[in-house]
Design a protein around this motif. Structure first.
Motif, PDB file in Angstrom:
ATOM      1  N   MET A   8      78.230   9.970 -46.649  1.00 28.69           N
ATOM      2  CA  MET A   8      79.312  10.461 -47.493  1.00 28.69           C
ATOM      3  C   MET A   8      80.615   9.701 -47.272  1.00 28.69           C
ATOM      4  O   MET A   8      81.374   9.482 -48.214  1.00 28.69           O
ATOM      5  N   ALA A   9      80.877   9.272 -46.055  1.00 32.06           N
ATOM      6  CA  ALA A   9      82.123   8.545 -45.781  1.00 32.06           C
ATOM      7  C   ALA A   9      82.189   7.231 -46.546  1.00 32.06           C
ATOM      8  O   ALA A   9      83.281   6.739 -46.843  1.00 32.06           O
ATOM      9  N   THR A  10      81.046   6.660 -46.909  1.00 33.82           N
ATOM     10  CA  THR A  10      81.049   5.397 -47.645  1.00 33.82           C
ATOM     11  C   THR A  10      81.397   5.591 -49.120  1.00 33.82           C
ATOM     12  O   THR A  10      81.603   4.616 -49.826  1.00 33.82           O
ATOM     13  N   MET A  11      81.483   6.834 -49.557  1.00 37.29           N
ATOM     14  CA  MET A  11      81.734   7.119 -50.966  1.00 37.29           C
ATOM     15  C   MET A  11      83.206   7.390 -51.258  1.00 37.29           C
ATOM     16  O   MET A  11      83.591   7.502 -52.416  1.00 37.29           O
ATOM     17  N   ARG A  12      84.018   7.465 -50.232  1.00 42.22           N
ATOM     18  CA  ARG A  12      85.438   7.774 -50.423  1.00 42.22           C
ATOM     19  C   ARG A  12      86.288   6.788 -49.631  1.00 42.22           C
ATOM     20  O   ARG A  12      85.798   6.098 -48.744  1.00 42.22           O
ATOM     21  N   ILE A  13      87.574   6.750 -49.970  1.00 40.14           N
ATOM     22  CA  ILE A  13      88.504   5.871 -49.282  1.00 40.14           C
ATOM     23  C   ILE A  13      89.793   6.643 -49.019  1.00 40.14           C
ATOM     24  O   ILE A  13      90.249   7.415 -49.871  1.00 40.14           O
ATOM     25  N   SER A  14      90.354   6.451 -47.847  1.00 43.71           N
ATOM     26  CA  SER A  14      91.611   7.123 -47.505  1.00 43.71           C
ATOM     27  C   SER A  14      92.762   6.482 -48.271  1.00 43.71           C
ATOM     28  O   SER A  14      92.664   5.338 -48.742  1.00 43.71           O
ATOM     29  N   ILE A  15      93.834   7.205 -48.396  1.00 41.78           N
ATOM     30  CA  ILE A  15      95.020   6.690 -49.084  1.00 41.78           C
ATOM     31  C   ILE A  15      95.532   5.429 -48.389  1.00 41.78           C
ATOM     32  O   ILE A  15      95.849   4.429 -49.040  1.00 41.78           O
ATOM     33  N   GLU A  16      95.595   5.446 -47.068  1.00 43.88           N
ATOM     34  CA  GLU A  16      96.098   4.292 -46.322  1.00 43.88           C
ATOM     35  C   GLU A  16      95.209   3.061 -46.525  1.00 43.88           C
ATOM     36  O   GLU A  16      95.703   1.950 -46.729  1.00 43.88           O
ATOM     37  N   ALA A  17      93.889   3.257 -46.476  1.00 45.22           N
ATOM     38  CA  ALA A  17      92.964   2.132 -46.681  1.00 45.22           C
ATOM     39  C   ALA A  17      93.068   1.617 -48.111  1.00 45.22           C
ATOM     40  O   ALA A  17      93.030   0.401 -48.345  1.00 45.22           O
ATOM     41  N   PHE A  18      93.219   2.524 -49.076  1.00 40.72           N
ATOM     42  CA  PHE A  18      93.390   2.102 -50.466  1.00 40.72           C
ATOM     43  C   PHE A  18      94.636   1.238 -50.610  1.00 40.72           C
ATOM     44  O   PHE A  18      94.585   0.161 -51.210  1.00 40.72           O
ATOM     45  N   ILE A  19      95.767   1.699 -50.087  1.00 32.45           N
ATOM     46  CA  ILE A  19      97.020   0.949 -50.220  1.00 32.45           C
ATOM     47  C   ILE A  19      96.864  -0.451 -49.630  1.00 32.45           C
ATOM     48  O   ILE A  19      97.280  -1.445 -50.239  1.00 32.45           O
ATOM     49  N   ALA A  20      96.249  -0.546 -48.461  1.00 32.12           N
ATOM     50  CA  ALA A  20      96.071  -1.857 -47.825  1.00 32.12           C
ATOM     51  C   ALA A  20      95.228  -2.780 -48.701  1.00 32.12           C
ATOM     52  O   ALA A  20      95.610  -3.932 -48.950  1.00 32.12           O
ATOM     53  N   LEU A  21      94.096  -2.292 -49.196  1.00 36.00           N
ATOM     54  CA  LEU A  21      93.226  -3.120 -50.039  1.00 36.00           C
ATOM     55  C   LEU A  21      93.884  -3.461 -51.374  1.00 36.00           C
ATOM     56  O   LEU A  21      93.750  -4.581 -51.878  1.00 36.00           O
ATOM     57  N   TYR A  22      94.583  -2.505 -51.953  1.00 35.88           N
ATOM     58  CA  TYR A  22      95.265  -2.737 -53.227  1.00 35.88           C
ATOM     59  C   TYR A  22      96.315  -3.827 -53.067  1.00 35.88           C
ATOM     60  O   TYR A  22      96.408  -4.745 -53.895  1.00 35.88           O
ATOM     61  N   ASN A  23      97.106  -3.724 -52.007  1.00 34.97           N
ATOM     62  CA  ASN A  23      98.153  -4.718 -51.773  1.00 34.97           C
ATOM     63  C   ASN A  23      97.586  -6.110 -51.499  1.00 34.97           C
ATOM     64  O   ASN A  23      98.251  -7.107 -51.746  1.00 34.97           O
ATOM     65  N   GLU A  24      96.360  -6.169 -50.996  1.00 32.88           N
ATOM     66  CA  GLU A  24      95.697  -7.458 -50.760  1.00 32.88           C
ATOM     67  C   GLU A  24      94.972  -7.964 -52.003  1.00 32.88           C
ATOM     68  O   GLU A  24      94.377  -9.043 -51.977  1.00 32.88           O
ATOM     69  N   GLY A  25      94.980  -7.186 -53.086  1.00 35.76           N
ATOM     70  CA  GLY A  25      94.296  -7.581 -54.316  1.00 35.76           C
ATOM     71  C   GLY A  25      92.790  -7.423 -54.245  1.00 35.76           C
ATOM     72  O   GLY A  25      92.064  -8.018 -55.040  1.00 35.76           O
ATOM     73  N   LYS A  26      92.311  -6.594 -53.315  1.00 33.67           N
ATOM     74  CA  LYS A  26      90.870  -6.435 -53.118  1.00 33.67           C
ATOM     75  C   LYS A  26      90.278  -5.214 -53.812  1.00 33.67           C
ATOM     76  O   LYS A  26      89.069  -5.024 -53.792  1.00 33.67           O
ATOM     77  N   CYS A  27      91.129  -4.366 -54.387  1.00 38.73           N
ATOM     78  CA  CYS A  27      90.605  -3.208 -55.111  1.00 38.73           C
ATOM     79  C   CYS A  27      91.500  -2.924 -56.302  1.00 38.73           C
ATOM     80  O   CYS A  27      92.621  -3.423 -56.392  1.00 38.73           O
ATOM     81  N   GLU A  28      90.975  -2.137 -57.214  1.00 42.24           N
ATOM     82  CA  GLU A  28      91.719  -1.722 -58.403  1.00 42.24           C
ATOM     83  C   GLU A  28      91.622  -0.207 -58.532  1.00 42.24           C
ATOM     84  O   GLU A  28      90.532   0.359 -58.415  1.00 42.24           O
ATOM     85  N   LEU A  29      92.752   0.434 -58.742  1.00 43.38           N
ATOM     86  CA  LEU A  29      92.775   1.872 -58.983  1.00 43.38           C
ATOM     87  C   LEU A  29      92.480   2.124 -60.448  1.00 43.38           C
ATOM     88  O   LEU A  29      93.043   1.462 -61.329  1.00 43.38           O
TER      89      LEU A  29
END
Length: 121
Positions: free
Chosen positions: A13-34
């Motif tokens: 189940m942990a692989t299906m969600r992402i924390s806010i902090e991890a999202f922000i880091a990946l988003y700022n690196e251009g590695k994910c899209e909201l």
């Protein structure tokens, strides 16, 4: 879908969600899209000024708008619709997670001076 359902066990189940902090880091690196999956009635009331705005009911017709080279992070006010949408997108072959705490949690995290944590692309 058979392989997907076999992974619906507590240890996965942990692989299906992402924390806010991890999202922000990946988003700022251009590695994910909201992807904001709220319906127009909701987005008319309060806006996010980043990410893609594709209501969940429109996703089947708008899949070509999703980047194939990034992690997709789906968000709704909390997480119910996001998790259902994540499940559907995963079945379509996307690398996708849902945002823990939802968009309300993200906005709470980014209020005040913390808004500078998100990079506007």
């Amino acid at each position: 879908m058979n392989s997907f359902i076999k992974n619906v066990v507590p240890s996965e189940m942990a692989t299906m969600r992402i924390s806010i902090e991890a999202f922000i880091a990946l988003y700022n690196e251009g590695k994910c899209e909201l992807v904001d999956i709220r319906v127009p009635m909701e987005t008319d009331i309060w806006q996010l000024n980043f990410g893609l705005k594709i209501p969940a009911p429109e996703l089947p017709e708008r899949l070509d708008e999703l980047p194939k080279d990034k992690l997709i992070v789906v968000g709704c006010p909390q997480s119910d619709r996001s998790n259902m949408t994540r499940t559907w997108l995963a079945a379509q072959g996307f690398e996708v997670k849902y945002l823990m705490g939802g968009l309300l949690g993200l906005m709470d995290h980014l209020k005040g001076g913390n808004a500078k944590k998100i990079k506007r692309l």
